[in-house]
Scaffold this motif. Structure first.
Motif, short mmCIF file in Angstrom:
data_model
loop_
_atom_site.label_atom_id
_atom_site.label_comp_id
_atom_site.label_asym_id
_atom_site.label_seq_id
_atom_site.Cartn_x
_atom_site.Cartn_y
_atom_site.Cartn_z
N MET A 29 0.86 -1.19 0.00
CA MET A 29 0.00 0.00 0.00
C MET A 29 0.90 1.24 0.00
SD MET A 29 -2.97 1.04 2.74
CE MET A 29 -3.78 -0.53 2.55
N LEU A 30 0.67 2.10 -1.01
CA LEU A 30 1.52 3.26 -1.18
C LEU A 30 0.92 4.53 -0.58
CD1 LEU A 30 2.70 2.65 -4.85
CD2 LEU A 30 3.87 2.04 -2.72
N ASP A 31 -0.42 4.67 -0.70
CA ASP A 31 -1.07 5.89 -0.20
C ASP A 31 -1.58 5.67 1.22
OD1 ASP A 31 -0.65 7.14 -2.65
OD2 ASP A 31 -2.54 6.35 -3.48
N ASN A 32 -1.36 6.65 2.05
CA ASN A 32 -1.78 6.58 3.45
C ASN A 32 -3.29 6.85 3.53
OD1 ASN A 32 -2.16 6.72 6.18
ND2 ASN A 32 -0.60 8.27 6.55
N PRO A 33 -4.12 5.86 3.92
CA PRO A 33 -5.57 6.06 4.00
C PRO A 33 -6.00 7.07 5.07
CG PRO A 33 -4.98 3.95 4.94
CD PRO A 33 -3.75 4.49 4.31
N ASN A 34 -5.10 7.33 6.00
CA ASN A 34 -5.42 8.30 7.05
C ASN A 34 -5.49 9.73 6.49
OD1 ASN A 34 -5.29 6.64 9.69
ND2 ASN A 34 -3.40 6.07 8.63
N GLN B 34 1.00 -2.75 8.13
CA GLN B 34 2.14 -2.62 7.22
C GLN B 34 3.25 -1.80 7.87
OE1 GLN B 34 1.71 -1.64 2.83
NE2 GLN B 34 2.54 0.32 3.58
N ALA B 35 2.88 -0.72 8.55
CA ALA B 35 3.88 0.12 9.22
C ALA B 35 4.55 -0.64 10.35
CB ALA B 35 3.22 1.39 9.75
N GLU B 36 3.79 -1.45 11.07
CA GLU B 36 4.36 -2.24 12.16
C GLU B 36 5.35 -3.26 11.64
OE1 GLU B 36 2.83 -5.08 15.86
OE2 GLU B 36 1.38 -3.98 14.64
N ARG B 37 4.98 -3.92 10.52
CA ARG B 37 5.90 -4.89 9.92
C ARG B 37 7.18 -4.20 9.46
NH1 ARG B 37 1.31 -6.88 7.23
NH2 ARG B 37 2.03 -5.89 5.29
N ALA B 38 7.02 -3.04 8.86
CA ALA B 38 8.19 -2.30 8.38
C ALA B 38 9.10 -1.91 9.55
CB ALA B 38 7.75 -1.06 7.60
N ALA B 39 8.49 -1.52 10.68
CA ALA B 39 9.27 -1.13 11.87
C ALA B 39 10.04 -2.33 12.42
CB ALA B 39 8.35 -0.55 12.93
N ARG B 40 9.36 -3.52 12.43
CA ARG B 40 10.03 -4.72 12.93
C ARG B 40 11.20 -5.09 12.02
NH1 ARG B 40 4.71 -6.68 13.99
NH2 ARG B 40 4.79 -7.93 12.08
N THR C 226 -16.51 4.79 4.03
CA THR C 226 -15.95 4.85 5.39
C THR C 226 -15.50 3.46 5.84
OG1 THR C 226 -17.34 6.76 5.93
CG2 THR C 226 -16.42 5.50 7.77
N MET C 227 -16.32 2.46 5.57
CA MET C 227 -15.95 1.09 5.93
C MET C 227 -14.66 0.68 5.21
SD MET C 227 -19.70 -0.77 5.90
CE MET C 227 -18.95 -2.38 6.04
N SER C 228 -14.57 0.99 3.90
CA SER C 228 -13.37 0.64 3.13
C SER C 228 -12.15 1.39 3.64
CB SER C 228 -13.62 0.95 1.66
OG SER C 228 -12.44 0.70 0.91
N ASN C 229 -12.35 2.66 4.00
CA ASN C 229 -11.23 3.47 4.49
C ASN C 229 -10.72 2.96 5.84
OD1 ASN C 229 -10.50 6.24 6.22
ND2 ASN C 229 -9.61 6.16 4.17
N ASN C 230 -11.65 2.54 6.71
CA ASN C 230 -11.24 1.99 8.01
C ASN C 230 -10.42 0.72 7.85
OD1 ASN C 230 -12.45 4.07 9.45
ND2 ASN C 230 -14.40 2.96 9.73
N ALA C 231 -10.87 -0.14 6.88
CA ALA C 231 -10.12 -1.37 6.61
C ALA C 231 -8.73 -1.04 6.08
CB ALA C 231 -10.88 -2.24 5.62
N ALA C 232 -8.65 -0.02 5.23
CA ALA C 232 -7.36 0.39 4.68
C ALA C 232 -6.45 0.96 5.77
CB ALA C 232 -7.57 1.42 3.58
N LYS C 233 -7.05 1.69 6.72
CA LYS C 233 -6.25 2.22 7.84
C LYS C 233 -5.66 1.10 8.67
CE LYS C 233 -8.73 6.62 8.43
NZ LYS C 233 -9.60 7.42 9.32
N ALA C 234 -6.43 0.06 8.93
CA ALA C 234 -5.93 -1.08 9.71
C ALA C 234 -4.78 -1.78 8.97
CB ALA C 234 -7.07 -2.05 9.99
N ALA C 235 -4.98 -1.96 7.63
CA ALA C 235 -3.93 -2.59 6.83
C ALA C 235 -2.66 -1.73 6.82
CB ALA C 235 -4.44 -2.82 5.41
N TRP C 236 -2.87 -0.40 6.76
CA TRP C 236 -1.72 0.53 6.76
C TRP C 236 -0.94 0.44 8.09
CZ3 TRP C 236 0.56 3.63 3.21
CH2 TRP C 236 1.47 4.59 3.68
N ALA C 237 -1.67 0.35 9.18
CA ALA C 237 -1.01 0.24 10.50
C ALA C 237 -0.22 -1.05 10.61
CB ALA C 237 -2.06 0.33 11.60
#
Length: 227
Positions: free
Chosen positions: A1-6, A58-64, A45-56
Motif C-alpha cells: 500500500m503506497l497511499d496513506n488512507p489516514n 504494514q507500518a508495524e511490519r516495516a518497523a520490525r 468509510t468502511m473501506s477506508n477503516n479497513a485500509a487504515k488497519a492494513a496501513w497500520a
C-alpha cells in the motif's frame, strides 16, 4: 500500500461526479438519491477503516524489519570491532616480542641532581671490605681513569700476585690497582682535590653501609688519613 488512507477525505456523494454510483443503487432498489448518497458514504468509510488497519499493520511490519536489520547491523559491527581489537592486540604482542627494549617501563624516580660517581673497581672493593683506600680514586683524575677502564673493551682477566706470606696466587685483576698509574698520596693532595674527593668518598662509604662508629677523617697537606 503506497497511499496513506489516514490522509484520505470522504467524498461528497451527492454531487454529479457520483451520479452513476447513485443510479446503480437506485436500480438495485434504494429508495432515493439522498439515501443512495448516504449509503455510498457509509461504504467508503468502511473501506477506508479497513485500509487504515492494513496501513497500520504494514507500518508495524516495516518497523520490525527495520529494527531487526539494525540489530543485525549492530551485531555485525560488534563482531567487526572485536575482530579488529583482537588483530590489534596480536600486533601489539608481536611488536613487544620483536622490540622488547622499546616497551621497558620508565622509572618514575626523580632524576638525580648529584652527578653519579663511579670509581675504579679496586676502590669499590676496598670500600666494600672496609679497607683503607686512597682519596686519589675519588679525585677528578682518578674518576677519569675509572671511566677509561669502564669503556675499555679489553678483558681484565687474572694476574699472578704474591700474598703476605710469600705465596703466589691468581686473583682477578679488578681486585688490584694498576701499578702503572701514579697514585697521589692523601697528604700530597691539594686543597682543591681534597675538597672534591672527600665528599665523594664519604658518600661512597655510606652507600657501602659503613657503620656509624667508624669515622672518616682526612686532611690535605702533611696529615695522614685515618679510619
Amino acid at each position: 500500500m503506497l497511499d496513506n488512507p489516514n490522509e484520505a477525505v470522504l467524498p461528497d456523494f451527492t454531487t454529479g461526479e457520483h451520479r452513476e454510483e447513485r443510479a446503480r443503487l437506485l436500480a438495485d432498489g434504494v429508495a432515493n438519491e439522498d439515501l443512495a448518497a448516504h449509503l455510498l458514504a457509509a461504504l467508503w468509510t468502511m473501506s477506508n477503516n479497513a485500509a487504515k488497519a492494513a496501513w497500520a499493520e504494514q507500518a508495524e511490519r516495516a518497523a520490525r524489519v527495520a529494527e531487526d536489520t539494525q540489530h543485525l547491523a549492530d551485531e555485525q559491527e560488534q563482531e567487526r570491532q572485536a575482530a579488529l581489537e583482537e588483530e590489534q592486540e596480536a600486533a601489539r604482542k608481536e611488536e613487544h616480542k620483536k622490540n622488547k627494549a622499546k616497551f621497558v617501563p620508565v622509572a618514575t624516580a626523580k632524576v638525580p641532581t648529584v652527578p653519579v660517581v663511579i670509581p675504579l673497581h679496586y676502590a669499590v672493593r676496598k670500600l666494600k671490605a672496609g679497607d683503607y683506600c686512597e682519596l686519589y680514586y675519588f679525585t677528578n683524575k682518578g674518576l677519569r681513569e675509572a671511566r677509561k677502564n669502564l669503556v675499555s673493551s679489553e678483558p681484565q682477566g687474572m694476574i699472578l700476585m704474591s700474598t703476605e706470606d710469600g705465596q703466589q696466587m691468581w686473583i682477578n685483576a679488578d681486585k688490584t690497582r694498576n701499578t702503572k698509574s701514579v697514585i697521589t698520596k692523601d697528604e700530597n693532595l691539594s686543597w682543591e682535590q681534597f675538597n672534591k674527593a672527600a665528599p665523594r668518598m664519604i658518600n661512597a662509604m655510606k652507600q657501602h653501609e659503613w657503620p656509624k662508629d667508624r669515622r672518616f677523617r682526612t686532611t690535605a697537606g702533611d696529615t695522614r688519613s685515618t679510619y
